[in-house]
Scaffold this active site. Structure first.
Site, short mmCIF file in Angstrom:
data_model
loop_
_atom_site.label_atom_id
_atom_site.label_comp_id
_atom_site.label_asym_id
_atom_site.label_seq_id
_atom_site.Cartn_x
_atom_site.Cartn_y
_atom_site.Cartn_z
N THR A 163 1.66 7.79 -58.27
CA THR A 163 2.87 6.96 -58.54
C THR A 163 4.03 7.60 -58.25
O THR A 163 4.02 9.10 -58.57
CB THR A 163 2.75 6.64 -59.96
OG1 THR A 163 1.76 5.77 -60.19
CG2 THR A 163 4.01 5.78 -60.50
N HIS A 164 5.19 7.16 -57.46
CA HIS A 164 6.38 7.80 -57.13
C HIS A 164 7.32 7.21 -58.32
O HIS A 164 7.21 6.40 -58.77
CB HIS A 164 6.62 7.48 -55.80
CG HIS A 164 5.62 8.03 -54.67
ND1 HIS A 164 4.73 7.45 -54.43
CD2 HIS A 164 5.92 9.27 -53.95
CE1 HIS A 164 3.88 8.17 -53.31
NE2 HIS A 164 4.87 9.20 -53.22
N GLU A 174 17.10 9.97 -46.42
CA GLU A 174 18.34 10.67 -46.74
C GLU A 174 19.13 10.31 -45.25
O GLU A 174 18.61 10.00 -44.30
CB GLU A 174 17.96 12.08 -46.58
CG GLU A 174 17.38 12.94 -47.61
CD GLU A 174 15.99 12.64 -47.78
OE1 GLU A 174 15.27 12.53 -46.52
OE2 GLU A 174 15.20 12.26 -48.94
#
Ligand code: 8IG
Length: 267
Positions: free
Chosen positions: A88-89, A188
């Site tokens: 799980t992030h 990013e």
């Protein structure tokens, strides 16, 4: 998981895990990130698998290329290893506790070592896509922590020098670097990539640091290995995409497999 403390939740999951496989304890755990799952095939003796979602406190994985099983393996060294083929992030927005539930469950089931793997972007110009890199230290830029209250955990050698040396016995050419975790899920900007490099980062990703903190709290020895699947945004002339990440992971499988096979003879 809201009614129970994180430690109680991990204990329930560990009890379920051990009774599912009819074992008394595990020795180690591996968390397999993007590109890493198929690298374990053919290593050791498979003893069974259970969907993570069937164990208390785990939920279904959401990302393509991330699996969702716990596999039990007898390693070439005779140890019992739990392989988490998904994680799980933090960017899933469920909070920190579910992110570190696997690591805490492994510790509650008796593990003393955890190998945290991930797929990530490269900031260091010496790195090429497809290259595994040992994590030497991290920058946790998520603003989050799995620790609650006055839990002053030392992170001086969070990524075990002993385990890094073992990995280098298997592959002396392994580089090491500083892993920077951003919240994600967006990649990013080029400016953020330059910032992370300026701050001392070599690798950039969306996992691992919170798990390492929880692992150190639980007393686990941590080996972190990143697979560089792409160059950080703005370093490469082409935009990032998830298909490229999955393809770089596929191409690296033979090298990752021999690294993991060698490691599991020593751990
Ligand atoms: I795979 O370039 C993978 N995961 N934050 N940046 C961040 N996470 C990643 C990247 C990347 N590649």
């Amino acid at each position: 998981m809201s009614e129970q403390s994180p430690a109680q939740a991990a204990q329930s999951a560990a009890t379920a895990l051990l009774s599912t496989f009819g074992i008394e304890r595990i020795d180690l755990a591996l968390v397999l990130g993007s590109g890493w799952s198929s690298a374990t095939e053919g290593i050791g003796e498979p003893l069974g698998a259970v969907p993570l979602a069937d164990l208390p406190g785990f939920s279904k994985p959401v990302v393509a290329g991330h699996g969702g099983e716990l596999r039990l393996l007898r390693t070439p060294a005779g140890k019992l290893a739990a392989l988490f083929t998904g994680r799980t992030h933090y960017y899933e927005g469920r909070g920190v506790a579910p992110v570190v539930h696997g690591v805490r469950t492994a510790a509650a089931a008796g593990a003393t070592t955890v190998v945290l793997t991930n797929g990530c972007g490269g900031l260091n110009p010496d790195y090429a896509p497809g290259q595994p890199v040992l994590i030497r230290d991290h920058l946790n830029l998520t603003g989050a922590t799995p620790l609650v209250g006055a839990t002053f955990i030392d992170l001086t050698q969070a990524y075990s020098p002993r385990l890094r040396a073992l990995a280098r016995e298997v592959d002396p050419s392994l580089a090491d670097g500083v892993y920077v975790q951003f919240h994600g899920p967006q990649y990013e900007t080029p400016a953020e990539v330059r910032m992370a490099r300026l701050l001392g980062g070599d690798l950039v990703g969306m996992s691992t640091t919170l798990e390492t903190i929880a692992a150190r709290e639980a007393g686990l020895e941590v080996l972190g290995i990143s697979l560089v699947t792409n160059l950080g945004a703005g370093i490469s002339p082409t935009p990032l995409n998830h298909a490229e990440v999955i393809e770089a992971g596929r191409a690296a499988v033979p090298r990752l497999r021999s690294l993991l096979a060698g490691l599991l003879e020593k751990l």
